[in-house]
Design an enzyme around this catalytic site. Structure first.
Site, short mmCIF file in Angstrom:
data_model
loop_
_atom_site.label_atom_id
_atom_site.label_comp_id
_atom_site.label_asym_id
_atom_site.label_seq_id
_atom_site.Cartn_x
_atom_site.Cartn_y
_atom_site.Cartn_z
N HIS A 175 25.95 6.96 -15.25
CA HIS A 175 24.83 7.25 -14.36
C HIS A 175 24.82 6.28 -13.17
O HIS A 175 23.77 5.78 -12.78
CB HIS A 175 23.50 7.21 -15.13
CG HIS A 175 23.29 8.46 -15.94
ND1 HIS A 175 22.33 8.57 -16.91
CD2 HIS A 175 23.93 9.65 -15.94
CE1 HIS A 175 22.39 9.77 -17.47
NE2 HIS A 175 23.35 10.44 -16.89
N ARG A 216 33.47 14.75 -14.53
CA ARG A 216 32.46 15.49 -15.29
C ARG A 216 32.29 16.83 -14.59
O ARG A 216 32.25 16.90 -13.35
CB ARG A 216 31.13 14.73 -15.35
CG ARG A 216 30.06 15.43 -16.18
CD ARG A 216 28.92 14.51 -16.65
NE ARG A 216 28.14 13.90 -15.61
CZ ARG A 216 28.24 12.61 -15.26
NH1 ARG A 216 29.09 11.80 -15.87
NH2 ARG A 216 27.49 12.13 -14.28
N ASP A 259 20.87 21.23 -12.82
CA ASP A 259 21.59 20.00 -13.19
C ASP A 259 23.08 20.34 -13.20
O ASP A 259 23.57 20.95 -14.15
CB ASP A 259 21.11 19.51 -14.56
CG ASP A 259 21.77 18.18 -14.96
OD1 ASP A 259 22.41 17.55 -14.10
OD2 ASP A 259 21.62 17.79 -16.14
N ASP A 293 0.82 -1.22 0.00
CA ASP A 293 0.00 0.00 0.00
C ASP A 293 0.86 1.27 0.00
O ASP A 293 0.41 2.33 0.43
CB ASP A 293 -0.97 0.00 1.19
CG ASP A 293 -0.25 -0.10 2.52
OD1 ASP A 293 0.99 -0.28 2.52
OD2 ASP A 293 -0.91 0.02 3.56
N HIS A 315 29.06 10.49 -24.18
CA HIS A 315 27.71 11.07 -24.06
C HIS A 315 27.71 12.42 -24.74
O HIS A 315 28.77 12.94 -25.12
CB HIS A 315 27.27 11.19 -22.60
CG HIS A 315 28.20 12.00 -21.72
ND1 HIS A 315 28.13 13.38 -21.64
CD2 HIS A 315 29.20 11.64 -20.88
CE1 HIS A 315 29.05 13.81 -20.80
NE2 HIS A 315 29.72 12.78 -20.32
N ASP A 367 26.73 14.41 -9.46
CA ASP A 367 25.88 14.97 -10.52
C ASP A 367 24.50 15.04 -9.89
O ASP A 367 23.91 14.00 -9.55
CB ASP A 367 25.91 14.04 -11.73
CG ASP A 367 25.12 14.60 -12.91
OD1 ASP A 367 24.33 15.56 -12.72
OD2 ASP A 367 25.27 14.08 -14.03
N GLU A 402 28.28 20.00 -20.17
CA GLU A 402 28.76 18.92 -19.32
C GLU A 402 29.74 17.95 -19.98
O GLU A 402 29.47 16.75 -20.09
CB GLU A 402 27.58 18.13 -18.74
CG GLU A 402 26.54 17.67 -19.74
CD GLU A 402 25.42 16.89 -19.07
OE1 GLU A 402 25.72 15.91 -18.35
OE2 GLU A 402 24.26 17.23 -19.27
N TYR A 437 36.28 9.79 -18.87
CA TYR A 437 36.11 8.62 -18.01
C TYR A 437 37.19 7.60 -18.36
O TYR A 437 37.09 6.91 -19.38
CB TYR A 437 34.69 8.05 -18.20
CG TYR A 437 33.65 9.15 -18.11
CD1 TYR A 437 33.21 9.62 -16.88
CD2 TYR A 437 33.17 9.77 -19.27
CE1 TYR A 437 32.30 10.67 -16.80
CE2 TYR A 437 32.27 10.82 -19.20
CZ TYR A 437 31.84 11.26 -17.97
OH TYR A 437 30.94 12.31 -17.88
N HIS A 473 16.07 16.53 -18.44
CA HIS A 473 16.31 16.45 -19.89
C HIS A 473 15.05 17.04 -20.50
O HIS A 473 14.08 16.33 -20.73
CB HIS A 473 16.55 15.01 -20.33
CG HIS A 473 17.80 14.43 -19.74
ND1 HIS A 473 18.00 13.09 -19.54
CD2 HIS A 473 18.93 15.02 -19.27
CE1 HIS A 473 19.20 12.88 -19.00
NE2 HIS A 473 19.76 14.05 -18.81
N GLU A 485 29.73 20.12 -14.89
CA GLU A 485 28.48 20.49 -15.57
C GLU A 485 27.94 21.80 -15.04
O GLU A 485 27.76 21.96 -13.82
CB GLU A 485 27.44 19.38 -15.36
CG GLU A 485 26.08 19.69 -15.97
CD GLU A 485 25.13 18.49 -15.92
OE1 GLU A 485 25.37 17.57 -15.12
OE2 GLU A 485 24.14 18.50 -16.68
N HIS A 535 22.11 19.23 -23.05
CA HIS A 535 20.68 18.99 -23.28
C HIS A 535 19.93 20.19 -22.73
O HIS A 535 20.48 20.99 -21.96
CB HIS A 535 20.23 17.69 -22.59
CG HIS A 535 20.54 17.62 -21.12
ND1 HIS A 535 19.76 18.22 -20.15
CD2 HIS A 535 21.57 17.05 -20.44
CE1 HIS A 535 20.29 17.99 -18.95
NE2 HIS A 535 21.40 17.30 -19.09
N1 GLY Z 1 22.15 14.35 -14.53
C1 GLY Z 1 21.95 13.80 -15.80
C2 GLY Z 1 22.58 14.61 -16.82
O1 GLY Z 1 23.49 15.36 -16.53
O2 GLY Z 1 22.18 14.62 -17.94
MN MN Z 2 22.89 17.10 -17.58
MN MN Z 3 23.79 16.13 -14.63
#
Ligand code: GLY
Ligand code: MN
Ligand code: MN
Length: 413
Positions: free
Chosen positions: A240, A380, A268, A34, A337, A257, A367, A371, A348, A382, A341
């Site tokens: 991720h 990373r 982000d 529940d 990547h 992140d 970003e 790696y 996103h 960002e 975005h």
């Molecule tokens: N946190 C996911 C990205 O940076 O796209």
């Molecule tokens: Mn991002």
């Molecule tokens: Mn991010």
């Protein structure tokens, strides 16, 4: 007129022919027995109403240039109010959304039926729903259930996705939205600084996640933009990774992140720093490459440039730079990547097509990362950028990222 009325008015200008728009706020999927997952309101419903409760629907129809808007909400329930708190009253819903006509949810099907009968002789009539389905396994949303029922009950109906029309609006952020994103970033900054001050060898990654969440809550934010990533050492090379349950070791880097929200608008941000507060020469060397890639993106993110082109600039820079540091020229070994975005109510954000040219008012991320699994180095960095007529403005410039600044702050432990 408040912002929600104005947005609905603007949306309706897209529809020259007679149309019916149906949007649902959604409901939380069950987690077990529940217990439900936290509820996350449908972003398009929220964008057009400012309402964020479960099981609500917005109906807008335009027939012969007469526009009628109605909301359908669950009625107030005394027992529920005593157990988990009251549902939103019709007056409250009316006040927030400026939709004057608020009805009981059970009347929704009847209302749709009336519109369908009314529009029967119009061959150009269309019904627009938010027909988002991220993957085939996903349980059907109320909109998809509604679309199926419409197809069954009114087989001649023409059903369309509202998504492109919403994207056309949501891609451009107004002053209010920019304030919300900046607020989310400001709260995120405090969380990141607290993580930097807390970091030390021997801590579990989840402690860092806890520090971040506590900082957000301490500053009035109880929603994460997405599942926080707290990755130390080799785990930072997993894009991720979000288990966040391993020990942070001396000599490793730590990658986070994450983002808070403000009025559901997302921050982000990624930052990478040494667990023990001091970069090794090699870590600093690689870190500077990523920082340079970020500078390239920030300088070139302007009106008329696409996200795809920005990513190409990063790949070209890495291709020339990496071999100078004992790394392969094959960039895809270390970077896999996109560099950017759109950002907004979704992390996103709506319509992330990489070929679309940037325009003033759009907010995107910057970003780049590297790696290098063989060296246990994952980096990373960002930031969030606003595109203006004169270039990009870094909305998160106050979140420290120069290695010397990071080391100075971490010395305060
Ligand atoms: N946190 C996911 C990205 O940076 O796209
Ligand atoms: Mn991002
Ligand atoms: Mn991010």
């Amino acid at each position: 007129m408040n912002i929600y009325s104005k947005r609905r008015e603007k949306l309706l200008k897209n529809f020259k022919d007679n149309a019916l728009i149906i949007l649902f706020s959604g409901n939380a999927p069950m987690r077990s027995e529940d217990e439900a997952y936290p509820f996350c309101v449908n972003r398009n419903f929220y964008y057009l109403t400012g309402l964020e409760k479960e099981n609500m629907a917005l109906l807008i129809y335009k027939i012969d240039d007469v526009i009628r808007e109605s909301l359908y909400i669950l009625p107030f329930d005394d027992t529920l109010a005593r157990w988990v708190g009251g549902r939103m009253s019709a007056e409250e819903a009316r006040e927030i959304s400026e939709v004057a006509n608020v009805n009981d949810y059970s009347e929704l099907d009847g209302a749709i039926n009336s519109v369908m009968n009314f529009a029967r002789s119009d061959c150009s009539f269309r019904i627009y729903l938010d027909l988002w389905k991220y993957n085939p396994e996903q349980a059907p949303s109320p909109a998809l259930v509604c679309a199926r029922k419409l197809q069954q009950d009114y087989p001649a109906a023409t059903i369309k996705d509202l998504y492109p029309y919403m994207a056309k609006m949501r891609l451009y952020k107004d002053e209010y939205e920019l304030t919300c994103i900046s607020q989310a970033i400001a709260k995120t900054r405090i969380g990141i600084e607290n993580m930097m001050k807390t970091s030390k060898p021997g801590l579990n990654e989840m402690v860092m996640e806890g520090v971040f969440d506590f900082s957000l809550m301490r500053n009035g934010c109880n929603e994460n933009a997405f599942k926080t990533i707290c990755a130390s050492g080799e785990r930072a090379t997993i894009l991720h990774y979000s288990d966040n349950d391993q020990i942070m070791n001396d000599g490793e880097l730590f990658l986070c992140d994450l983002g808070g929200t403000f009025k559901h608008y997302c921050a982000d941000i990624s930052r990478t720093f040494p667990v023990n507060g001091v970069f090794s020469p090699r870590q600093r060397e690689i870190y500077e490459i990523v920082l340079n890639a970020q500078r390239i993106v920030e300088e070139n993110a302007k009106v008329g440039v696409s996200l795809k082109e920005l990513n190409r600039m990063v790949v070209d820079y890495y291709k020339a730079e990496l071999p100078k540091h004992g790394l392969l020229e094959d960039v895809s070994e270390y970077y896999f990547h996109g560099v950017s975005h759109h950002l907004g109510l979704d992390v996103h954000d709506i319509d992330g097509s990489k070929g679309r040219k940037l325009e003033a008012g759009m907010v995107i991320t910057n970003e780049p990362g590297l790696y290098i699994a063989s060296e246990g180095i994952g980096i990373r960095i960002e930031d969030d950028l606003l595109i203006t007529g004169t270039g990009a403005v870094n909305l998160s410039k106050d979140i420290i990222k120069e290695p010397d600044d990071i080391e100075a702050l971490m010395k305060q432990n």
